[in-house]
Write a protein that holds these residues in place. Structure first.
Motif, short mmCIF file in Angstrom:
data_model
loop_
_atom_site.label_atom_id
_atom_site.label_comp_id
_atom_site.label_asym_id
_atom_site.label_seq_id
_atom_site.Cartn_x
_atom_site.Cartn_y
_atom_site.Cartn_z
N VAL A 370 1.07 -1.34 0.00
CA VAL A 370 -0.05 -0.16 -0.04
C VAL A 370 0.94 1.26 0.01
O VAL A 370 1.65 1.54 1.10
CB VAL A 370 -0.93 0.04 1.33
CG1 VAL A 370 -1.98 1.35 1.38
CG2 VAL A 370 -1.67 -1.14 1.28
N ASN A 371 0.86 2.08 -1.15
CA ASN A 371 1.89 3.22 -1.18
C ASN A 371 1.00 4.50 -0.82
O ASN A 371 0.27 4.88 -1.88
CB ASN A 371 2.44 2.98 -2.66
CG ASN A 371 3.55 4.04 -2.70
OD1 ASN A 371 3.33 5.36 -2.12
ND2 ASN A 371 4.42 3.90 -3.58
N LYS A 374 1.92 7.50 -3.58
CA LYS A 374 1.13 7.61 -4.65
C LYS A 374 -0.30 7.94 -4.61
O LYS A 374 -0.80 8.52 -5.40
CB LYS A 374 1.41 6.54 -5.52
CG LYS A 374 2.74 6.19 -5.87
CD LYS A 374 2.99 4.86 -6.94
CE LYS A 374 4.36 4.85 -7.39
NZ LYS A 374 4.58 3.76 -8.12
N ALA A 375 -0.91 7.31 -3.41
CA ALA A 375 -2.33 7.47 -3.26
C ALA A 375 -2.66 8.87 -3.05
O ALA A 375 -3.93 9.29 -3.26
CB ALA A 375 -2.91 6.35 -1.90
N ALA A 376 -1.76 9.50 -2.33
CA ALA A 376 -2.02 10.87 -2.13
C ALA A 376 -2.03 11.76 -3.31
O ALA A 376 -2.27 13.07 -3.38
CB ALA A 376 -1.04 11.38 -0.91
N GLY A 377 -1.42 11.36 -4.44
CA GLY A 377 -1.22 12.08 -5.90
C GLY A 377 0.13 12.63 -5.93
O GLY A 377 0.31 13.25 -6.76
#
Length: 378
Positions: A370-371, A374-377
Motif C-alpha cells: 500500500v503506497n 502515490k495514493a495521495a497524488g
C-alpha cells in the motif's frame, strides 16, 4: 521406514525435563507468606480452620498458582531473588516497598552494576523486573509498589530515552531451510524422530515453544499440560490453552510424507510407544528408550539453533553471528513469513489478538504493498 537403532551415534547435550514448581520455589527468598516460591494472598496457617475450610483453602491456593503459567511463576521468583540479593548487598530492606530503593535498583540494572562484572540489562528486562516486583509486592500484602512515583517513573523514562533500541528479531526459517534442517536429523533413532515431529509441528502450527512442549497425547492427561493433539484424516487438531484462553490450531497434512507433520508425529508415537501423557519427552540412555518426563521448552530453542547451524542456514555469516539468529520463534516467524494466504488466517494460526502483532512476525512481507505517497497524488 528404517529400523530404529538402539544406539545413537551422535553426542547430544543433556536434555532437560520441564522443572516442577518446586524448582521455582528454591529461587525465592524466605519471606513470610511465601508459598512454593510464589507468595499467596491466602493464609498459610490452616490448622485452626475446620476441615472443610482447610480443604477449600488448599484448593484456592492451587487456583492461585494456576492463575499464571509455570514460566511466569519462575520469572517472578527469579526477579524477586535478584532484587532482594541486591538489597542485601546495599543494606536496604526489600520490605515494605520503597520507590526510592526500586529507582536505585533499576538504575543499577541499566548501568550493569547489579552484579560484579555484569552487563547492562536491556530496557525490556528492566521493565519485566519492575512488573515482577509490583506483582510480588501485591501478593505479599500490605503497601503496594507505586510505579507512578517520580522516583521510579522518571528514572524509567530516562532509561528508555537513553538505552531503548529496536528489538532484535530472530531469523525466520524458510520451508527450504526447514527441509535442510530435517535432513540433518537421524531417522534411525528415537531422538531424530522426535525432533522431526517437533520441528514440523512447531513450524506448521506456528506454536510457541511452551505450547509445543506442553502438549499431551490426549485431553486431561496431566496437570501441567497446556493442550492436547488429535490425529485426523486430514491432519492434526491441536487444542491449546494460550495467553488469551483456549484455541484450536489446525495443521493440515503435507504434500509429501517426508515433510508432513502428521506423518512425523504418527511415526514418533509409534516407535516411542507413548500411550498417554506428555507428547514430547526426554530420550534417555543414548537413545535406547523414552522417559516419562516432559521436555523443557528451552529444548525447542536448542533444537532449532543446532539444526539450523548443521544445515548451513545463513552460511555466509560467522558461526557466532549465525547462532544468535535462531531460536524457537524462528519457527513461528517462518510460518508467518512463508504462508501465502490472507493475513487473517495467519493471525488465527498464531493466536494473535491483532493483525499488527502478526505483521511483526512477517519478516519478508511486502511492506510497500500500500503506497500512500502515490495514493495521495505524488
Amino acid at each position: 521406514m528404517a529400523q530404529i537403532s538402539d544406539q545413537n551415534p551422535e553426542n547430544h547435550p543433556q536434555e532437560h525435563a520441564a522443572p516442577s514448581d518446586s524448582t521455582a520455589a528454591s529461587a525465592d527468598v524466605s519471606v513470610p507468606g511465601a508459598s512454593a516460591g510464589i507468595p499467596s494472598p491466602l493464609p498459610e496457617e490452616t490448622e485452626a480452620l475446620p476441615a472443610h475450610l482447610q480443604e477449600l483453602t488448599e484448593r484456592a491456593r492451587s487456583y492461585v498458582e494456576a492463575a499464571s503459567s509455570a514460566n511466569t511463576r519462575r520469572a517472578y521468583a527469579s526477579d524477586w531473588k535478584h532484587f532482594t540479593a541486591w538489597c542485601r548487598r546495599q543494606n536496604f530492606a526489600p520490605l515494605p516497598p520503597d520507590p526510592h530503593v526500586v529507582g536505585l535498583y533499576i538504575t543499577a540494572c541499566a548501568s550493569g552494576t547489579v552484579d560484579r562484572g555484569g552487563k547492562p540489562a536491556s530496557v525490556a528486562t528492566i521493565e519485566r523486573r519492575l512488573s515482577s516486583l509490583a506483582w510480588n509486592y501485591a501478593q505479599r500484602g500490605g503497601a503496594r509498589l507505586d510505579r507512578k512515583d517520580r522516583a521510579i517513573a522518571t528514572v524509567l523514562a530516562g532509561i528508555r530515552n537513553k538505552h531503548a533500541a529496536p528489538p532484535r528479531q530472530k531469523e525466520a526459517l524458510t520451508p527450504e531451510d526447514l527441509i535442510a534442517m530435517l535432513e540433518t536429523l537421524d531417522r534411525k533413532n528415537l531422538r531424530g524422530l522426535r525432533d522431526r515431529a517437533m520441528l514440523l509441528i512447531g513450524f506448521a502450527g506456528g506454536l510457541r515453544r511452551s505450547e509445543l512442549t506442553g502438549l499431551d497425547l490426549g485431553r486431561d492427561q496431566t496437570e501441567d499440560g497446556r493442550g492436547w493433539i488429535e490425529i485426523l484424516d486430514k491432519g492434526l487438531l491441536v487444542t491449546l490453552r494460550g495467553k488469551t484462553g483456549w484455541r484450536e490450531v489446525e495443521i493440515g497434512r503435507g504434500s509429501s510424507d517426508a515433510t508432513c507433520p502428521a506423518v512425523a508425529l504418527e511415526t514418533w508415537i509409534r516407535f516411542s510407544r507413548i500411550e498417554k501423557g506428555p507428547l514430547f519427552r526426554r530420550v534417555r540412555r543414548q537413545g535406547k528408550d523414552v522417559g516419562p518426563d516432559r521436555l523443557h521448552d528451552q529444548e525447542v530453542a536448542r533444537l532449532v539453533k543446532k539444526a539450523a547451524l548443521a544445515a548451513g542456514v545463513c552460511g555466509d555469516l560467522g558461526e557466532a553471528d549465525r547462532a544468535g539468529k535462531f531460536a524457537g520463534h524462528s519457527l513461528r516467524a517462518g510460518l508467518a513469513s512463508s504462508a501465502e494466504v490472507e493475513e487473517r488466517y495467519v493471525q488465527k494460526q498464531l493466536g494473535h489478538a491483532s493483525a499488527e502483532m502478526t505483521r511483526k512476525y512477517q519478516r519478508r512481507r511486502d511492506r510497500f504493498r500500500v503506497n500512500l505517497t502515490k495514493a495521495a497524488g505524488l
